[in-house]
Write an enzyme that holds these catalytic residues in place. Structure first.
Site, PDB file in Angstrom:
ATOM      1  N   ASP A   1       9.591  -3.641   0.432  1.00 46.37           N
ATOM      2  CA  ASP A   1       9.672  -2.228   0.795  1.00 46.37           C
ATOM      3  C   ASP A   1       9.061  -2.092   2.189  1.00 46.37           C
ATOM      4  OD1 ASP A   1      10.240   0.592  -0.102  1.00 46.37           O
ATOM      5  OD2 ASP A   1       8.108   0.795   0.354  1.00 46.37           O
TER       6      ASP A   1
ATOM      7  N   ALA B   1       0.827  -1.220   0.000  1.00 49.50           N
ATOM      8  CA  ALA B   1       0.000   0.000   0.000  1.00 49.50           C
ATOM      9  C   ALA B   1       0.861   1.270   0.000  1.00 49.50           C
ATOM     10  CB  ALA B   1      -0.932   0.002   1.205  1.00 49.50           C
ATOM     11  N   PRO B   2       0.443   2.290  -0.763  1.00 48.16           N
ATOM     12  CA  PRO B   2      -0.799   2.404  -1.547  1.00 48.16           C
ATOM     13  C   PRO B   2      -0.772   1.745  -2.922  1.00 48.16           C
ATOM     14  CG  PRO B   2       0.419   4.443  -1.702  1.00 48.16           C
ATOM     15  CD  PRO B   2       1.199   3.563  -0.752  1.00 48.16           C
ATOM     16  N   GLY B   3       0.300   1.038  -3.253  1.00 44.63           N
ATOM     17  CA  GLY B   3       0.306   0.221  -4.459  1.00 44.63           C
ATOM     18  C   GLY B   3       1.111   0.738  -5.628  1.00 44.63           C
ATOM     19  N   GLY B   4       1.752   1.882  -5.482  1.00 50.09           N
ATOM     20  CA  GLY B   4       2.458   2.486  -6.612  1.00 50.09           C
ATOM     21  C   GLY B   4       3.512   1.589  -7.241  1.00 50.09           C
ATOM     22  N   LYS B   5       4.299   0.902  -6.417  1.00 54.70           N
ATOM     23  CA  LYS B   5       5.349   0.044  -6.965  1.00 54.70           C
ATOM     24  C   LYS B   5       4.748  -1.174  -7.657  1.00 54.70           C
ATOM     25  CE  LYS B   5       8.624   1.474  -3.390  1.00 54.70           C
ATOM     26  NZ  LYS B   5       7.617   2.158  -2.529  1.00 54.70           N
TER      27      LYS B   5
ATOM     28  N   ASP C   1      -0.866  -6.458   1.926  1.00 62.98           N
ATOM     29  CA  ASP C   1      -0.946  -5.473   3.001  1.00 62.98           C
ATOM     30  C   ASP C   1      -1.815  -6.046   4.115  1.00 62.98           C
ATOM     31  OD1 ASP C   1      -0.043  -2.401   3.225  1.00 62.98           O
ATOM     32  OD2 ASP C   1      -1.819  -2.753   4.449  1.00 62.98           O
TER      33      ASP C   1
ATOM     34  N   CYS D   1      12.132   4.194   2.534  1.00 61.44           N
ATOM     35  CA  CYS D   1      12.155   5.630   2.208  1.00 61.44           C
ATOM     36  C   CYS D   1      12.712   6.391   3.409  1.00 61.44           C
ATOM     37  CB  CYS D   1      10.767   6.138   1.822  1.00 61.44           C
ATOM     38  SG  CYS D   1       9.493   5.902   3.085  1.00 61.44           S
TER      39      CYS D   1
ATOM     40  N   ASP E   1       0.274 -10.225   7.000  1.00 61.89           N
ATOM     41  CA  ASP E   1       1.259  -9.536   7.822  1.00 61.89           C
ATOM     42  C   ASP E   1       2.644  -9.824   7.251  1.00 61.89           C
ATOM     43  OD1 ASP E   1       3.009  -8.653   9.751  1.00 61.89           O
ATOM     44  OD2 ASP E   1       2.017  -9.636  11.426  1.00 61.89           O
TER      45      ASP E   1
END
Length: 447
Positions: free
Chosen positions: A328, A262-266, A284, A380, A311
């Site tokens: 990530d 989440a939010p799913g961009g990758k 997620d 990040c 999880d």
């Protein structure tokens, strides 16, 4: 029409008391108040300006107030921060407006007794020849903390990790709004056509040279209002995240796992690189985040994505072995302080427990990688304990894995002394979010 100063006060109060994310709280408030472009921009400047400079602003308040900062009522304190921000850090606001509107705002919120206190401090600043003095520059940790409004423990971490010069440049990069990047949806369009589509809607877009199918956006206003967005021609994603997927290199027909999606961009970028062929399992823990992933995939026309509730630290069950895994992990977010400036004031900003959780997620994820497959570990954040040390430990404790030398695109260079399989991206050097990427492979490489 809502008063932008009043709106900013409400958003800052929500951020401080309810621990709301500033970008979400501000976006919702502006939409509900229906602020126009100028007022919306001013409210945003107040909110982000106060959050970016809170330590500095409170330091200045202490120099003028006889009342200890901890005893000043919260709304009064926020109004003072906003007023000082306008006086000292916003050139286009007249001094009289900064003072008078702050006093009016206090009275509007029933703070009649505080109005005189606010007026006295702000007028004292306008009369002072030297507005405020910073701490002794020889004490770099204290000096950087106040000048750039970061906690001392963060200034100490970065000085110890990256040196004083890089730390100061990194701290400078945290002020002001960050660049807005997008990933072109190659299932529906290409970079040139998207740039033309956006231009027709009054939005300027430019290609980003070092990442495939990435564009920089300027003057977008609300992203959701754009036809190109509604039609699924792009999704918002920083260049660092796009580079992360590029280095993972998912291919058509492969099976990929996105462990903390989440939010799913990758996942979206991976599915597009895979030409909608193969399978992308986007995982997620929370139902509302899974709904967000499914909604984004539908808008983009992605059909090879499966959202899975799980999880990340638990064993991977009922999922196939993967050719590619993107791990990530949840992190301290030190690389995105310019997007979420309130993060810097969290009590557990530099948590000793987080690296262990990240490592557990990495180890559990690695169990599901097929022989010869590639796993990318990313965050990040800018903290070696969460980044380089976890990667080093993983390779030491998993002899069936080895680091994969990263084939960095032209224009991307290591700013730090790191191994070939890893890279730390910093805003002041890479012009991206702060980001860490490490690549591993199970079994020996054939090359």
């Amino acid at each position: 029409m809502s008063n932008p100063r009043n709106l900013a006060l409400k958003v800052l109060l929500k951020t401080e008391q309810d621990k709301a994310y500033s970008n979400i709280a501000l976006s919702n408030a502006i939409r509900e108040a229906r602020l126009d472009g100028v007022d919306s921009a001013f409210a945003s400047a107040l909110v982000y300006g106060v959050l970016e400079r809170k330590i500095t602003l409170d330091y200045i308040i202490r120099q003028y107030s006889k009342i200890p900062l901890r005893k000043i009522e919260i709304k009064t304190k926020i109004i003072l921060r906003m007023g000082i921000l306008q006086l000292l850090f916003m050139d286009k606001v007249p001094e009289s407006a900064a003072v008078n509107e702050s006093v009016k705002l206090a009275k509007k919120h029933g703070l009649q007794k505080s109005a005189g206190f606010i007026n006295g401090i702000l007028r004292g600043i306008t009369r002072a020849e030297e507005k405020f003095t910073l701490p002794d520059e020889n004490d770099k940790i204290r000096y950087f903390s106040v000048k750039y409004s970061v906690p001392e423990n963060l200034a100490r971490l970065w000085i110890n990790s990256y040196g004083e010069a890089d730390t100061e440049e990194l701290l400078k990069s945290l002020s002001g709004r960050p660049r807005l990047c997008a990933r072109v949806n190659t299932l529906k369009t290409n970079s040139d056509d998207l740039i033309s589509e956006l231009e027709a809607e009054g939005v300027k877009a430019e290609k980003i040279g070092f990442v495939e199918d990435a564009v920089m956006l300027f003057g977008t206003g609300s992203i959701e209002r754009l036809r190109a967005y509604k039609n699924g021609l792009f999704h918002v994603q920083d260049a660092s995240s796009q580079l992360c997927v590029q280095l993972l290199d998912p291919k058509p027909g492969e099976i990929m796992l996105d462990i903390c999606s989440a939010p799913g961009g990758k996942s979206f970028t991976a599915a597009q690189r895979m030409k909608n062929r193969g399978k992308v399992y986007s995982c997620d823990l929370y139902d509302h985040k899974l709904r967000l992933i499914r909604s984004g995939a539908q808008r983009l026309g992605i059909t090879n994505l499966i959202a899975v509730k799980r999880d990340g630290a638990a064993p991977l069950v009922q999922l196939p072995l993967a050719d590619k895994i993107l791990c990530d992990v949840p992190c301290s977010g030190l690389g995105i302080l310019s997007r979420k400036p309130e993060i810097r004031y969290k009590d557990d900003l530099i948590s000793g427990d987080l690296p262990d959780l990240q490592y557990k997620i990495l180890c559990e994820s690695a169990k599901n990688l097929a022989n010869g497959g590639r796993l990318v570990y990313s965050t990040c954040t800018l903290n070696p304990a969460e980044n380089n040390e976890n990667a080093r430990r993983f390779l030491e404790e998993h002899p069936d894995f080895e680091g994969v030398p990263l084939k960095l695109p032209k224009g991307v260079e290591r700013a730090l002394d790191e191994q070939e399989y890893e890279i730390t991206l910093t805003p002041h050097r890479a012009n991206t979010d702060g980001f860490y990427i490490a690549a591993f492979q199970r079994g020996r490489r054939s090359d």
